[in-house]
Design a protein around this motif. Sequence first.
Motif, PDB file in Angstrom:
ATOM      1  N   ALA A 239      56.756  24.605  34.879  1.00 59.18           N
ATOM      2  CA  ALA A 239      56.617  25.705  33.922  1.00 59.18           C
ATOM      3  C   ALA A 239      55.211  25.701  33.335  1.00 59.18           C
ATOM      4  N   GLY A 240      54.571  26.854  33.352  1.00 59.03           N
ATOM      5  CA  GLY A 240      53.244  26.974  32.775  1.00 59.03           C
ATOM      6  C   GLY A 240      52.131  26.414  33.626  1.00 59.03           C
ATOM      7  N   GLU A 241      52.397  26.209  34.911  1.00 60.89           N
ATOM      8  CA  GLU A 241      51.425  25.566  35.785  1.00 60.89           C
ATOM      9  C   GLU A 241      50.922  26.524  36.865  1.00 60.89           C
ATOM     10  N   LEU A 242      49.636  26.413  37.174  1.00 55.50           N
ATOM     11  CA  LEU A 242      49.051  27.088  38.324  1.00 55.50           C
ATOM     12  C   LEU A 242      48.956  26.073  39.454  1.00 55.50           C
TER      13      LEU A 242
ATOM     14  N   PRO B 144      58.171  38.890  35.644  1.00 55.84           N
ATOM     15  CA  PRO B 144      58.888  37.822  36.347  1.00 55.84           C
ATOM     16  C   PRO B 144      58.820  36.483  35.620  1.00 55.84           C
ATOM     17  N   SER B 145      59.786  35.628  35.926  1.00 54.98           N
ATOM     18  CA  SER B 145      59.826  34.270  35.378  1.00 54.98           C
ATOM     19  C   SER B 145      59.170  33.266  36.311  1.00 54.98           C
ATOM     20  N   VAL B 146      58.901  33.676  37.555  1.00 53.24           N
ATOM     21  CA  VAL B 146      58.217  32.857  38.554  1.00 53.24           C
ATOM     22  C   VAL B 146      57.287  33.780  39.340  1.00 53.24           C
ATOM     23  N   LEU B 147      56.090  33.285  39.672  1.00 50.84           N
ATOM     24  CA  LEU B 147      55.171  34.059  40.504  1.00 50.84           C
ATOM     25  C   LEU B 147      54.863  33.289  41.786  1.00 50.84           C
TER      26      LEU B 147
ATOM     27  N   PHE C 250      43.822  36.597  46.417  1.00 53.11           N
ATOM     28  CA  PHE C 250      42.404  36.890  46.198  1.00 53.11           C
ATOM     29  C   PHE C 250      41.721  37.455  47.429  1.00 53.11           C
ATOM     30  N   SER C 251      42.472  37.613  48.509  1.00 48.07           N
ATOM     31  CA  SER C 251      41.893  38.101  49.758  1.00 48.07           C
ATOM     32  C   SER C 251      41.354  39.522  49.593  1.00 48.07           C
ATOM     33  N   GLY C 252      40.102  39.723  49.972  1.00 49.58           N
ATOM     34  CA  GLY C 252      39.513  41.058  49.965  1.00 49.58           C
ATOM     35  C   GLY C 252      39.032  41.548  48.611  1.00 49.58           C
ATOM     36  N   LEU C 253      39.062  40.690  47.588  1.00 44.16           N
ATOM     37  CA  LEU C 253      38.648  41.119  46.247  1.00 44.16           C
ATOM     38  C   LEU C 253      37.169  40.846  46.014  1.00 44.16           C
ATOM     39  N   ASP C 254      36.514  41.756  45.287  1.00 44.82           N
ATOM     40  CA  ASP C 254      35.135  41.515  44.893  1.00 44.82           C
ATOM     41  C   ASP C 254      35.121  40.538  43.715  1.00 44.82           C
ATOM     42  N   PRO C 255      33.957  39.966  43.361  1.00 37.92           N
ATOM     43  CA  PRO C 255      33.916  38.949  42.301  1.00 37.92           C
ATOM     44  C   PRO C 255      34.501  39.403  40.972  1.00 37.92           C
ATOM     45  N   LEU C 256      34.283  40.667  40.595  1.00 42.57           N
ATOM     46  CA  LEU C 256      34.846  41.162  39.340  1.00 42.57           C
ATOM     47  C   LEU C 256      36.366  41.171  39.398  1.00 42.57           C
ATOM     48  N   ALA C 257      36.919  41.621  40.519  1.00 42.42           N
ATOM     49  CA  ALA C 257      38.374  41.655  40.677  1.00 42.42           C
ATOM     50  C   ALA C 257      38.951  40.240  40.718  1.00 42.42           C
ATOM     51  N   VAL C 258      38.209  39.303  41.300  1.00 40.52           N
ATOM     52  CA  VAL C 258      38.645  37.903  41.293  1.00 40.52           C
ATOM     53  C   VAL C 258      38.760  37.390  39.859  1.00 40.52           C
ATOM     54  N   ASP C 259      37.796  37.742  39.026  1.00 44.58           N
ATOM     55  CA  ASP C 259      37.841  37.325  37.624  1.00 44.58           C
ATOM     56  C   ASP C 259      39.052  37.916  36.914  1.00 44.58           C
ATOM     57  N   VAL C 260      39.335  39.204  37.177  1.00 39.64           N
ATOM     58  CA  VAL C 260      40.492  39.850  36.548  1.00 39.64           C
ATOM     59  C   VAL C 260      41.783  39.186  37.012  1.00 39.64           C
ATOM     60  N   MET C 261      41.899  38.955  38.315  1.00 39.50           N
ATOM     61  CA  MET C 261      43.086  38.305  38.868  1.00 39.50           C
ATOM     62  C   MET C 261      43.266  36.908  38.274  1.00 39.50           C
ATOM     63  N   SER C 262      42.186  36.148  38.190  1.00 40.21           N
ATOM     64  CA  SER C 262      42.255  34.794  37.640  1.00 40.21           C
ATOM     65  C   SER C 262      42.731  34.808  36.198  1.00 40.21           C
ATOM     66  N   GLU C 263      42.200  35.741  35.429  1.00 34.33           N
ATOM     67  CA  GLU C 263      42.591  35.845  34.021  1.00 34.33           C
ATOM     68  C   GLU C 263      44.076  36.177  33.890  1.00 34.33           C
ATOM     69  N   VAL C 264      44.564  37.073  34.723  1.00 35.22           N
ATOM     70  CA  VAL C 264      45.975  37.452  34.676  1.00 35.22           C
ATOM     71  C   VAL C 264      46.862  36.255  35.020  1.00 35.22           C
ATOM     72  N   LEU C 265      46.502  35.509  36.055  1.00 37.51           N
ATOM     73  CA  LEU C 265      47.320  34.358  36.448  1.00 37.51           C
ATOM     74  C   LEU C 265      47.321  33.278  35.361  1.00 37.51           C
TER      75      LEU C 265
ATOM     76  N   ALA D 249      50.667  31.982  33.328  1.00 38.62           N
ATOM     77  CA  ALA D 249      51.001  30.567  33.235  1.00 38.62           C
ATOM     78  C   ALA D 249      51.090  30.121  31.778  1.00 38.62           C
ATOM     79  N   SER D 250      50.232  30.663  30.926  1.00 40.98           N
ATOM     80  CA  SER D 250      50.225  30.259  29.515  1.00 40.98           C
ATOM     81  C   SER D 250      51.514  30.650  28.796  1.00 40.98           C
TER      82      SER D 250
END
Length: 308
Positions: free
Chosen positions: A30-33, A152-155, A161-176, A180-181
């Motif tokens: 729980a709460g882990e990446l 969802p309770s589980v992801l 991250f496939s095919g994402l530009d650096p900005l989108a990678v940052d957005v995706m990372s922040e969401v994940l 988890a938090s």
Amino acid sequence: MTEGTLQIDHISKRYGTRTVLDEVTFDVRAGELFGFVGSNGAGKTTTMRIALGVLRADSGEVRFDGRPITHETRTHIGYMPEERGLYPKMKVLEQLVYLAELHGLSANDAHRSAENWIARLGLAQRRDDEVQKLSLGNQQRVQLAAALVHDPSVLVLDEPFSGLDPLAVDVMSEVLREKASTGVPVVFSSHQLDLVERLCDRVGIIRSGQMVATGSVGDLTARAGSKLVVTAPAAPPGWTAGLPGVQVLETHGATTVLGLTSGSDDQTVLAAALATGPVTEFSRRRRSLTELFRDAVAEKPVGQGATT
């Protein structure tokens, strides 16, 4: 559904005489990446599909919060497949609302959640476009929104991250990180090992259907050893010859990168370097996840079984 741990317990899968998964075991707390890495064909996608119930394991069990995964549990899992799993001719908003309702949200809640994720993932200008008319990067954002829209309770994310530009990678990372938090266990596969190393709490490496290492990046790299970087401008070629437990990994001009076996003495190396003249650099460098992964693919021991 409450917070809990996703457990993959001794999962095996065979197709005829070919073993695709062999007693694969790991957990995502729980709460882990959790980063799930391996070469193409190593078994990552098969493991994820079994966790989702898309495939049936020949043996072993998938559990959440200590209980076997059921149809009810699966409605609370957010899944992002590597292949595009969207309806290409449906509009973005229409599609997300539909998927949210399939997972049990009311029409109002489905619209509210869809609009939230459209805005959050930078898709507001594309909300009324058909998915097939979007760039691959924006399709990937919609795919993530589809995995998140029902809260969802589980992801479980396959190459998000496939095919994402650096900005989108940052957005995706922040969401994940954000998910988890809140206590959601998040497992994702990726070939971008620098990103996995930076983002994940723990990592599992799979090779040919078998887990060969599991643990935090720091723990795995520490137990896999470190490099010794020595810059000795006056040292002749072969100056390390005869030093016990020392292997030359790289040379760059006056700089030599050494691998030390367990029990070898870095002070002996320093003394040998000083005997050649001045030493301008003498430092240890922890091995990276990329190097650890290369060892795993090459079937070298990488430090099995950490659970920290």
